[in-house]
Design an enzyme around this catalytic site. Sequence first.
Site, PDB file in Angstrom:
ATOM      1  N   ASN A  11      -6.332   5.480   2.895  1.00 54.26           N
ATOM      2  CA  ASN A  11      -7.263   4.740   4.015  1.00 54.26           C
ATOM      3  C   ASN A  11      -6.372   5.163   5.294  1.00 54.26           C
ATOM      4  OD1 ASN A  11      -8.502   3.242   5.991  1.00 54.26           O
ATOM      5  ND2 ASN A  11      -7.684   1.257   4.988  1.00 54.26           N
ATOM      6  N   LYS A  13      -7.150   4.261   8.286  1.00 55.55           N
ATOM      7  CA  LYS A  13      -7.498   3.416   9.432  1.00 55.55           C
ATOM      8  C   LYS A  13      -7.739   3.930  10.873  1.00 55.55           C
ATOM      9  CE  LYS A  13      -4.951   0.057   6.565  1.00 55.55           C
ATOM     10  NZ  LYS A  13      -4.172  -1.131   6.450  1.00 55.55           N
ATOM     11  N   HIS A  95     -12.879  -4.574   3.668  1.00 55.59           N
ATOM     12  CA  HIS A  95     -11.383  -4.409   3.854  1.00 55.59           C
ATOM     13  C   HIS A  95     -10.996  -5.687   4.596  1.00 55.59           C
ATOM     14  CE1 HIS A  95      -7.510  -2.948   5.501  1.00 55.59           C
ATOM     15  NE2 HIS A  95      -7.644  -2.340   4.210  1.00 55.59           N
ATOM     16  N   GLU A  97      -8.863  -6.211   7.014  1.00 60.06           N
ATOM     17  CA  GLU A  97      -8.792  -5.876   8.402  1.00 60.06           C
ATOM     18  C   GLU A  97     -10.332  -6.279   8.991  1.00 60.06           C
ATOM     19  OE1 GLU A  97      -6.853  -2.075   8.565  1.00 60.06           O
ATOM     20  OE2 GLU A  97      -5.037  -3.369   7.753  1.00 60.06           O
ATOM     21  N   GLU A 166      -6.522  -6.111  -2.916  1.00 60.65           N
ATOM     22  CA  GLU A 166      -5.581  -5.962  -1.820  1.00 60.65           C
ATOM     23  C   GLU A 166      -5.180  -7.223  -1.136  1.00 60.65           C
ATOM     24  OE1 GLU A 166      -5.716  -1.866   0.114  1.00 60.65           O
ATOM     25  OE2 GLU A 166      -7.269  -3.050   1.049  1.00 60.65           O
ATOM     26  N   GLY A 172       0.412  -3.479   4.857  1.00 59.25           N
ATOM     27  CA  GLY A 172       1.112  -3.290   6.070  1.00 59.25           C
ATOM     28  C   GLY A 172       2.198  -3.920   6.342  1.00 59.25           C
ATOM     29  N   SER A 211       0.953  -2.143   0.575  1.00 52.33           N
ATOM     30  CA  SER A 211       2.524  -1.364   0.566  1.00 52.33           C
ATOM     31  C   SER A 211       2.483  -0.474  -0.571  1.00 52.33           C
ATOM     32  CB  SER A 211       3.348  -2.560   0.800  1.00 52.33           C
ATOM     33  OG  SER A 211       3.322  -3.248   1.979  1.00 52.33           O
TER      34      SER A 211
HETATM   35  P1  PGA Z   1      -0.861  -0.279   3.464  1.00 54.35           P
HETATM   36  O1  PGA Z   1      -2.626  -0.680   3.540  1.00 54.35           O
HETATM   37  O2  PGA Z   1      -0.795   0.887   2.255  1.00 54.35           O
HETATM   38  O3  PGA Z   1      -0.333   0.020   4.888  1.00 54.35           O
HETATM   39  O4  PGA Z   1      -0.347  -1.670   3.037  1.00 54.35           O
HETATM   40  C1  PGA Z   1      -3.239  -0.731   2.619  1.00 54.35           C
HETATM   41  C2  PGA Z   1      -4.791  -1.042   2.953  1.00 54.35           C
HETATM   42  O5  PGA Z   1      -5.090  -1.781   3.845  1.00 54.35           O
HETATM   43  O6  PGA Z   1      -5.643  -0.374   2.477  1.00 54.35           O
END
Ligand code: PGA
Length: 252
Positions: A11, A13, A95, A97, A166, A172, A211
């Site tokens: 992803n 983003k 997601h 976010e 997640e 992140g 992560s």
């Molecule tokens: P990340 O994000 O691997 O940067 O932690 C995962 C995600 O939001 O799908």
Amino acid sequence: MMNRPILIAGNWKMNGSRSDACRWAKAALAASRATSNEVALFPPAPWLTDVGEILDGAVALGGQWAHTEPYGAFTGWTSADMLRDAGCQYVLCGHSERRHLGGETDAVVSAQMVQVLEAGMCPVLCVGEKIDEREAGRQTEVILRQLDAGLDALPGKDAPLVVAYEPVWAIGTGLSASPEQASQAHGWIRRRVTERDPERAAGLRILYGGSVKPGNIDGLLAAPDVDGVLVGGASLDPEAFARIIQGTPVQP
Ligand code: PGA
């Protein structure tokens, strides 16, 4: 147990220029040729068709978000039909976010899933608890509430679905869930789906996200009930992502 091919999803983003996107797509395609793991890329919407042309069906294409309505006066949004026309097979729904920065509720996520399914694509339903919810011992309740709302949106037993667990505190932050923590949450998810639809539960792919890195991929893939990963930051580094694509479960 039904066959559940490992799915490695990247992803991106809101990252990358058009030329970055093309470069990253070529690298992911090359890495995918050396593994039996399935691979899917979720580029920013403006680069979907460029990336789709490069992948040419050998790696799946996914959208990061779809609107709750099929079309209309919604400036700046993207409909599920547009994503399908751009070549997408998957769409992320819920997601973290979108849930936490965009204020999207379970009801909104369910309505997006309906659009994605009606357009003939597979929703990737993202669920996961925030750190305060985990610390208050509410993680199971939160995960299962988000899951139930998503399952309620499915029109029938044949509707495709992938679930991604997640934990928000791991996204992140560099702080990944341990394989044991991921496995425990995936177990809750599979048990709840089993209660509602045992046949779906056996074949349901549950991805872990938060992560994921070259250093933890093999351990995560070895964990029971982890059927793949959803990768953010590390999917922007072609070398790191190639290693993740080629992740092989090692028995601990
Ligand atoms: P990340 O994000 O691997 O940067 O932690 C995962 C995600 O939001 O799908």
